[in-house]
Design an enzyme around this catalytic site. Structure first.
Site, PDB file in Angstrom:
ATOM      1  CG  HIS A 148      -2.884  -5.195  -1.506  1.00 30.82           C
ATOM      2  ND1 HIS A 148      -3.252  -6.291  -0.764  1.00 30.82           N
ATOM      3  CD2 HIS A 148      -3.170  -4.104  -0.758  1.00 30.82           C
ATOM      4  CE1 HIS A 148      -3.749  -5.864   0.397  1.00 30.82           C
ATOM      5  NE2 HIS A 148      -3.710  -4.540   0.419  1.00 30.82           N
ATOM      6  CD1 TRP A 172     -12.789   2.645  -0.824  1.00 31.86           C
ATOM      7  CD2 TRP A 172     -14.104   2.604  -2.644  1.00 31.86           C
ATOM      8  NE1 TRP A 172     -13.347   3.899  -0.987  1.00 31.86           N
ATOM      9  CE2 TRP A 172     -14.153   3.898  -2.081  1.00 31.86           C
ATOM     10  CE3 TRP A 172     -14.850   2.342  -3.794  1.00 31.86           C
ATOM     11  CZ2 TRP A 172     -14.929   4.923  -2.644  1.00 31.86           C
ATOM     12  CZ3 TRP A 172     -15.613   3.353  -4.359  1.00 31.86           C
ATOM     13  CH2 TRP A 172     -15.654   4.634  -3.779  1.00 31.86           C
ATOM     14  N   GLY A 180      -7.569   0.353   4.395  1.00 32.23           N
ATOM     15  CA  GLY A 180      -8.555  -0.598   3.896  1.00 32.23           C
ATOM     16  C   GLY A 180      -9.906  -0.363   4.536  1.00 32.23           C
ATOM     17  N   GLY A 181     -10.227  -1.170   5.539  1.00 34.31           N
ATOM     18  CA  GLY A 181     -11.548  -1.136   6.174  1.00 34.31           C
ATOM     19  C   GLY A 181     -12.048   0.261   6.533  1.00 34.31           C
ATOM     20  CB  SER A 227      -5.244  -2.590  11.521  1.00 34.32           C
ATOM     21  OG  SER A 227      -5.615  -3.902  11.116  1.00 34.32           O
ATOM     22  N   GLY A 232      -6.268  -5.994   7.942  1.00 37.58           N
ATOM     23  CA  GLY A 232      -7.608  -6.500   8.226  1.00 37.58           C
ATOM     24  C   GLY A 232      -7.711  -7.278   9.524  1.00 37.58           C
TER      25      GLY A 232
HETATM   26  P1  13P Z   1      -6.945  -2.642   6.512  1.00 37.44           P
HETATM   27  O1  13P Z   1      -6.839  -1.161   6.754  1.00 37.44           O
HETATM   28  O2  13P Z   1      -8.358  -3.122   6.372  1.00 37.44           O
HETATM   29  O3  13P Z   1      -6.140  -3.414   7.503  1.00 37.44           O
HETATM   30  O4  13P Z   1      -6.274  -2.909   5.081  1.00 37.44           O
HETATM   31  C1  13P Z   1      -5.045  -2.388   4.807  1.00 37.44           C
HETATM   32  C2  13P Z   1      -4.760  -2.605   3.371  1.00 37.44           C
HETATM   33  O5  13P Z   1      -4.546  -3.715   2.929  1.00 37.44           O
HETATM   34  C3  13P Z   1      -4.768  -1.428   2.487  1.00 37.44           C
HETATM   35  O6  13P Z   1      -4.277  -1.736   1.224  1.00 37.44           O
END
Ligand code: 13P
Length: 248
Positions: free
Chosen positions: A94, A10, A230-231, A209, A171
């Site tokens: 990360h 998150w 992530g998103g 992504s 992202g």
């Molecule tokens: P996104 O899926 O938003 O690109 O982020 C990936 C991420 O950094 C998961 O730890």
């Protein structure tokens, strides 16, 4: 490892109200999912997750962990503290922490060690920047990052999870192609095979992504055992679509 693993990160998002809605929708929607599913929340929400996800299939984790055991480290959270809130996973290394908080390979390796000692599975992130990819340094970078964790953790290495997250894909909406991701995963798999008798226990996740549209083709690759999302983990429908793609 048996079954895929889908983990939501998150990042610094959420609120008590939003989390409640999201976790309710996810736990209800998990239904007959055959993969393993977890979300890594900001630490202040771990108690809430413990309450909301108790008794469901959903596991939860932290986004970071201290490299120290206890003591005068203002603002840090120890592995033992996180464990008290039912945490199963902790993301370590990360790229956002390496980049904005100066975490070195050595610090990341120690964080993984602290997690393992407390019975928490570290999700060790590795990945190259765009400049590193463009100058042909991808292999060297990810191998160096993983080597530090292998060196510090010895035979416990079979208990970790590894996430390959190319920094340029995080992202940005630019995902690595399934072939690009598979190529790096195969390298990491070979490195782990040389380090442990039980490489099959180690899940190799792809992150960057990943979304409802591209999850199936990424997850179909031989050495991609799941995703770190992530998103798309912030919207229950998107997250559940990825879980569905991982449940085939
Ligand atoms: P996104 O899926 O938003 O690109 O982020 C990936 C991420 O950094 C998961 O730890």
């Amino acid at each position: 490892m048996s079954g895929k693993l889908i983990v939501g990160n998150w990042k610094m998002n959420g609120s008590l109200a939003a989390n409640q809605e999201l976790v309710r929708a996810v736990t209800t929607g998990l239904g007959t999912a055959t993969c393993k599913v977890a979300v890594c929340a900001p630490a202040v929400y771990l108690l809430q997750l413990q309450q909301l996800a108790a008794g469901s299939q959903l596991m939860w984790g932290a986004q970071d962990i201290s490299a120290h055991e206890q003591g005068a480290y203002t603002g840090e959270l120890s592995a033992a503290m996180l464990r008290e809130f039912g945490v199963r996973f902790a993301i370590v290394g990360h790229s956002e922490r390496r980049q904005y908080h100066g975490e070195t390979d050595a610090v990341v390796a120690t964080k993984a060690q602290r997690a393992l000692a407390a019975g928490i599975t570290p999700i060790v992130c590795v990945g190259e920047s765009l400049a590193e990819r463009e100058t042909g340094h991808t292999e060297e970078v990810v191998k160096r990052q993983l080597a530090a964790v292998i060196h510090t953790n010895g035979h416990c290495i079979s208990e970790i999870v590894v996430a390959y997250e190319p920094v340029w894909a995080i992202g940005t909406g630019k995902t690595a192609s399934p072939e690009q991701a598979q190529q790096v995963h195969a390298l990491l798999r070979a490195q782990l095979k040389a380090a442990t008798e039980h490489p099959e226990r180690i899940a190799l996740l792809y992150g960057g992504s990943m979304n409802a549209a591209n999850a199936a083709s990424l997850l179909a690759q031989n050495d991609i055992d799941g995703g770190l999302i992530g998103g798309a983990s912030l919207k229950s429908t998107d997250f559940l679509s990825i879980v569905a793609a991982a449940s085939h």
